[in-house]
Design an enzyme around this catalytic site. Sequence first.
Site, PDB file in Angstrom:
ATOM      1  N   HIS A 134      -3.537  -5.491   0.884  1.00  0.00           N
ATOM      2  CA  HIS A 134      -2.904  -5.872   2.297  1.00  0.00           C
ATOM      3  C   HIS A 134      -3.053  -7.311   2.758  1.00  0.00           C
ATOM      4  CE1 HIS A 134      -2.565  -1.548   3.892  1.00  0.00           C
ATOM      5  NE2 HIS A 134      -3.394  -1.571   2.908  1.00  0.00           N
ATOM      6  N   GLU A 185      -1.213  -8.880   4.956  1.00  0.00           N
ATOM      7  CA  GLU A 185      -1.085  -8.841   6.363  1.00  0.00           C
ATOM      8  C   GLU A 185      -2.343  -8.965   6.975  1.00  0.00           C
ATOM      9  OE1 GLU A 185      -0.936  -6.326   4.752  1.00  0.00           O
ATOM     10  OE2 GLU A 185      -1.065  -4.436   5.992  1.00  0.00           O
ATOM     11  N   CYS A 224       0.729  -1.436  -0.170  1.00  0.00           N
ATOM     12  CA  CYS A 224      -0.218  -0.118  -0.093  1.00  0.00           C
ATOM     13  C   CYS A 224       0.981   0.982  -0.063  1.00  0.00           C
ATOM     14  CB  CYS A 224      -0.905  -0.082   1.204  1.00  0.00           C
ATOM     15  SG  CYS A 224      -2.460   1.072   1.257  1.00  0.00           S
TER      16      CYS A 224
END
Lengths: 295, 804
Positions: free
Chosen positions: A262, A264, A145
């Site tokens: 994202h 994660e 990002c």
Amino acid sequence: MTGVAGATVAVAATAATTAAGTTTTAAATAATTAAGTTTTTAATAAAAATAATNATNATNLHFGGVVFPGSNCEQDVVYALRFLGHEVSYVWHQDTDLAAYDAVVLPGGFSYGDYLRCGAVARFSPVMDAVSAYAHAGRPVIGICNGFQILTEAHLLPGALLRNFGLKFICESVPLRVEQSVCKWLDLAQGTVLRVPINHNEGNYFCDEATHERLEKNGQIVVRYCNPDGTRDAGGSAPNGAFDDIAGICNERGNVFGLMPHPERVCDGLAGPHATDGVPFFKVIASYVEEVRGA
Amino acid sequence: MSNPNESTPNGSPSSSPAASSPVPSNPVPSNSTAGNSPSINSAAIPAPVADVVETLDAAAAPEIAVQLGLNLEEYENVVATQGRVPTLTELYIYSLMWSEHCSYKHSKKQLRRFSSEGEHVLQGPGENAGVISVGDGWAVAFKMESHNHPSAIEPFEGAATGVGGIIRDIFTMGARPIASLDSLRFGTLDKPRQRYLFDGAVAGIGAYGNCLGVPTIGGEVYFEEAYEGNCLINAMAIGLMREENLTRAVGSGPGNLVVLIGSSTGRDGIGGASVLASQEFDEAAENKRPAVQVGDPFEEKLLIEVCLELLKRGLFVALGDLGAAGLTSSASEMASRGGVGIDIDVRKVPQREDAMQAFEIMVSESQERMLAVVRPDDLSEVKEACERWGVAWAAIGTITDTGRFVVRDSELPAGSDIVADMPAEMLAESAPEYDPFMKRPAYLDEAQGFDLTTLKHPHGVEELNAAFLSVLASPNIASKAWIWRQYDHQVMNNTVVLPGSDAAVLRIGDTGRGEMSTRGIAASTDCNGRYCYLDPYTGAQIALAESARNLACTGAEPAAITDCLNFGNPEKPEVFWTFSEAVRGLADACKFYDIPVISGNVSFYNESFGHAIYPTPVVGIVGLVEDISCVATAAFKQAGDTIILVGETDDELGGSEYLKVVHGLVAGCPPALDLELEGDIQRVVRTAVRQRLVASAHDCSEGGIAVALAESCIAGGIGATVALDDNLPSASSLFSETQSRILVSVTDANVTAFLTLLAEAEVPYSVIGEVGGALLEIEDKLTVSLKDIAHLYNTTLEHQVLTH
């Protein structure tokens, strides 16, 4: 914010305990069927099993997670990496030595508030010279990002991230199609569809025709936005208007990877049917690290 | 600002007999609202530190006081408290501290009805936010606050700084902000200005929260004509901490330094609390734009990090944020709570504009500033941390033992540099307290008495289909995804149930330190202003009931609430009656369920051109989830599951969305609420969710069972076949908004166990159908395609905002 990871072992151990008695196959099945049930236990168990597997079988890496003033996803990525059995240290934006790390992560957020063009200030942080040198040495760097935006501003990746088509911030889970690429970070069959959240105001990837041709030719396009079944619409399937539906690219050597989604956020199986779809993004880099070490 | 629903100045509940007896609904009228302001006991006032040089001209001062928003009686109190004519700076300070926004002078007495006692409560009203214990040594701080008036003038910055302000209140307590929710009200979207306000406010909330990295996990929005001239922006924030890190804004230790941290001070937001928040709107509203502050979320992000670090290292004696009335309220409240004095030099305050006068510096509402008390020996460490994070700081004064709030201007000659010298406690806590006259509004008889049987209700599947589609396409009902798609609702990696279900659920844990738990919290905000307009007592009770019901649907147990009470001009007896009734209703319901009110905010003067908004007492609730692996959502899960309605439907169309959309009416009585039945139904569904007996659970409220079914179908991407045997007219059966109903689906294997649980709880229920297919079919009443209604439901809001 400069402490060294102390929780790695504890987290992995907890994960292993939780997963005790769950076979990998059963856990995977559970993760699939958990899609429709009210509970997320099965998915969590599956994720725990993944973490346990990683903790015991895979090479544990030492990641450096760079923190710029205004970064806000650094804790998320540190949490996810530790959950997957890795060690992570925070790297302050004024640090200049990355030698200790097997791989470097530039996390999401709003570095320096991003009041100027996203990443335009962060690229001048002292740490970025070190990141540049690290990347040019062929060592692995991932920018997620805001991290991707910073990598393009630092010219470690080509192109730029424009404001989203529609001029609105977008936070939602989107299907991503894995492409055939030279990326060292991801090793999945072309056409694999993953669901990963996006969360940005400036994620509309753009590059000129010549760059795009080069990206295609060199296998630098790593993931594209797509429809849930992996197809792409003629008019584009990117929610943010990205050129050629590009969600993530790598450099020619494949060691530097930037993506807007994202991964994660979907590693520990906490919420939803695709809650472990981010795991592959951090999985295979270990073998590359071995390779770099060997060389 | 830090004046929640406090009961007494130090936040402990009053034990005076008046606190528990209901205020008579029609007291003897007094001819002024300023009925019983405090008499000044000059013996209790600490002596001044020194003589001030320049007081105002005694003849001109009252007029200036009135311009600043004080009335003449209040001005006399200022003179009595000071023992002389005040200085200009003093008058500014009193006008802000005694403004409605800061002093709660009209509402204080009513707010004493609320109880803040409870097993989980660690900090009740009187601080920057309330705090509850959530188990395993974790504590949660939360509060809701309005930013209505600034947003009605400049929606983006107004809403953004509303979020920024409430988040500062949270980390001031030592908690890391982990979530925010927003309760919004606008006029109808066919008006261009309303679309501008709505679009701007949503963008502002997103811009601030997204940049900070605090997930915006929920909220609510309604569009009603009543909010056209005065939109409502209520922001709620939640923070998480270890119990031992709980910090309070109590100044102590004479000789300690007062340190200002964060942004420099400018002329932005001067008089925000008095000019904007404590007056009605009129044609001059646009001219008030300079009183709206501009937010800098990046600065706030740095402030969060540096303050939490310094708190954890024990380097702050006290910490407070600068909100409404800026340095004035922050410093005087800190001194007052600690029973100490404060001595500040305005010239030491970092300024971003030239030639600022002392009073401007004292009342500026520049954002992103914190006030800390630091031991002199610790200053170098504070300085190091601030510089590492790139945050400005300045030691601007000291804590004293005089009990006086002293402001100096060191540019003036020594010996005559004091521009204000006031008793800190009187200033912060002894604002006038009013007991306004109230009168039951005249509109109520007509509105409540409307005979709904005179209406021609739709009949037969075709007419009912059409009515259903228009209700579903009401922006009050349709999906709010267009809004929350613009909010980062997942950052911090703890969101278990995403926006769009009944209540959001968050995992409790600190991802940064890997300290995760299996526990969670659930949160929701609720208030149907239309119900409150038709019956403020019942409407406020329903706000609480619905918020708790939303928690029950996810499996959470209510722990405490915050509230944001939005009303018109309290000096109007009919408005004040609605306020009093709403507070009475909410307080009664909270006591019935033993749910404490741990923080809150009152916003009066929500009127424009003489028209008040609907009474809107918004409830923000936080509940506990014992096991986050065991929560339910609204979405139907799989074909063949049995659909059960827990509760039963009555003929209650009063105040309904159906009545508004199909008949253009806001009339009748809102649905009745049986507190005991409501509690039983919540309990049994919560138990069932925790025992993993239900596949889905969804609150059945606005739009009736037809909408509840449609929402569960759309969320799950699967249809349903239902028969309703309630012996009601079709329109009532589908659209009645009877309370205490939860729509549940259960897999075959669990049906017997669930029905047994319901029977044991002795709650009414009916098995109404089965999940499956591509239609939503309600026997003899409704047949619609899932694909069509999903499209309508999902696109209405965006369509109304962007393509009108």
